[in-house]
Structures are given as structure tokens and as C-alpha cells.
Design a protein around this motif. Structure first.
Motif, short mmCIF file in Angstrom:
data_model
loop_
_atom_site.label_atom_id
_atom_site.label_comp_id
_atom_site.label_asym_id
_atom_site.label_seq_id
_atom_site.Cartn_x
_atom_site.Cartn_y
_atom_site.Cartn_z
N ILE A 38 15.43 77.35 75.71
CA ILE A 38 14.66 77.36 74.47
C ILE A 38 14.38 78.80 74.03
N ARG A 39 14.02 79.64 74.98
CA ARG A 39 13.72 81.06 74.70
C ARG A 39 14.60 81.93 75.56
N PRO A 40 15.83 82.17 75.12
CA PRO A 40 16.76 82.99 75.92
C PRO A 40 16.21 84.40 76.17
N SER A 41 16.53 84.91 77.34
CA SER A 41 16.08 86.24 77.73
C SER A 41 17.13 86.87 78.62
N ASP A 42 17.13 88.19 78.68
CA ASP A 42 18.05 88.91 79.56
C ASP A 42 17.52 88.98 80.99
N LYS A 43 16.25 88.59 81.17
CA LYS A 43 15.64 88.62 82.50
C LYS A 43 16.24 87.56 83.41
N VAL A 44 16.31 87.89 84.68
CA VAL A 44 16.74 86.92 85.68
C VAL A 44 15.64 85.87 85.84
N ILE A 45 16.03 84.61 85.93
CA ILE A 45 15.05 83.54 86.10
C ILE A 45 14.54 83.56 87.53
N GLU A 46 13.22 83.67 87.68
CA GLU A 46 12.58 83.63 88.99
C GLU A 46 11.64 82.43 89.01
N VAL A 47 11.89 81.52 89.91
CA VAL A 47 11.07 80.31 90.01
C VAL A 47 9.81 80.62 90.80
N PRO A 48 8.63 80.32 90.25
CA PRO A 48 7.37 80.56 90.97
C PRO A 48 7.16 79.47 92.03
N TYR A 49 7.92 79.56 93.11
CA TYR A 49 7.93 78.51 94.12
C TYR A 49 6.58 78.36 94.83
#
Length: 160
Positions: A125-136
Motif C-alpha cells: 500500500i505504501r511502497p518504500s525503499d526501506k527493508v521490511i523488518e517484522v517487529p517479532y
């Protein structure tokens, strides 16, 4: 249980610490070593207040939690998990009764899957250049709270 107020007080403190860790992970994608160390070290007075014998009860509990920690440390080594998450899992598992280990890890995996799916949808929905980090840490805290409820606060265990 003669130490029930101490046991429940320590459980309440654990619940607060897990919630703080989850919020920290949501905000900064990190969980402090001090917070994880506090979670782990407070398991010892919890064991004592609960009447666990040093041998074999505490040793078995520590060994099982350490085995879980090692599995997740392997996931950290291949880049699949963050270090704070792995330390939090090890600390929280020190508190979880052995009979709930697999169920707790299952709840954690389901929660982590839901978080991962939400993060993926958000990234679409909101593309970003940041790597996706899951708040596990959120899934770890949720599963820890679930396990404590099941073991100590669920008065309907005998029905199941």
C-alpha cells in the motif's frame, strides 16, 4: 500456594516487561539487552516462589529454554530474525511451563505470520525503499501473555 502474591506480582511484572518490549520493537525495531536480561533474571525468583526444586526442575526449565534460544539463534545466524527478538524468546521461555512450550511457540509463529502478512500488505500500500523488518517482539509478547494466562489464570482448564 503460600507465595501466590509474589508469584502473581512477578507475573504482572513480566507482562509489563513484555508489553514494553513489544512497544519498543514496534517503534524502533529493537529490544534492549537490559530489558531482555531483566525478563530472564526475574525468572529465577519466579521459580523459587513457585516452589521449583533446583534439581531437576530449574535445570530442566533452563535447559529447555536454552534449547529454544539456540534454535532461534540459528535463525539469527542466517538473517531470519533480529538479535533482540532471539534474546527475548530465550528470556520469556524461562517463564513458560514445559507443558506449554509447543503451544506457545505455535501461537508465536501464528502471531509472527500475521505480523509478516500485515507488514507485506503495508509495504504494498505504501511502497518504500526501506527493508521490511517484522517487529517479532509483538508476537513473542502475545504468546508469552497467552501462555501465562493458560497456565495461571485460566480457571476452565479442567473443561478442555
Amino acid at each position: 500456594m503460600e507465595n501466590a502474591p509474589i508469584t502473581f506480582g512477578l507475573m504482572a511484572l513480566l507482562a509489563i516487561l513484555m508489553i514494553v518490549a513489544a512497544i519498543s520493537d514496534l517503534r524502533s525495531r529493537s529490544i534492549s539487552n537490559g530489558l531482555n536480561a531483566t525478563i530472564a533474571l526475574l525468572a529465577i525468583p519466579f521459580w523459587i516462589a513457585g516452589g521449583m526444586a533446583v534439581w531437576p526442575d530449574m535445570a530442566v526449565q533452563f535447559g529447555a529454554a536454552f534449547a529454544v534460544f539456540l534454535v532461534f539463534a540459528g535463525l539469527f545466524a542466517i538473517g531470519a530474525m533480529g538479535g533482540g527478538d532471539v534474546k527475548m524468546i530465550g528470556g520469556v521461555m524461562l517463564w513458560i511451563p514445559l507443558n506449554l512450550f509447543l503451544e506457545t511457540l505455535t501461537v508465536m509463529a501464528i502471531g509472527g505470520g500475521i505480523l509478516s502478512a500485515a507488514m507485506l500488505i503495508h509495504s504494498k500500500i505504501r511502497p518504500s525503499d526501506k527493508v521490511i523488518e517484522v517487529p517479532y517482539g509483538v508476537a513473542i509478547a502475545a504468546s508469552g501473555l497467552w501462555a501465562l494466562h493458560q497456565q495461571y489464570l485460566n480457571h476452565f482448564q479442567s473443561i478442555a
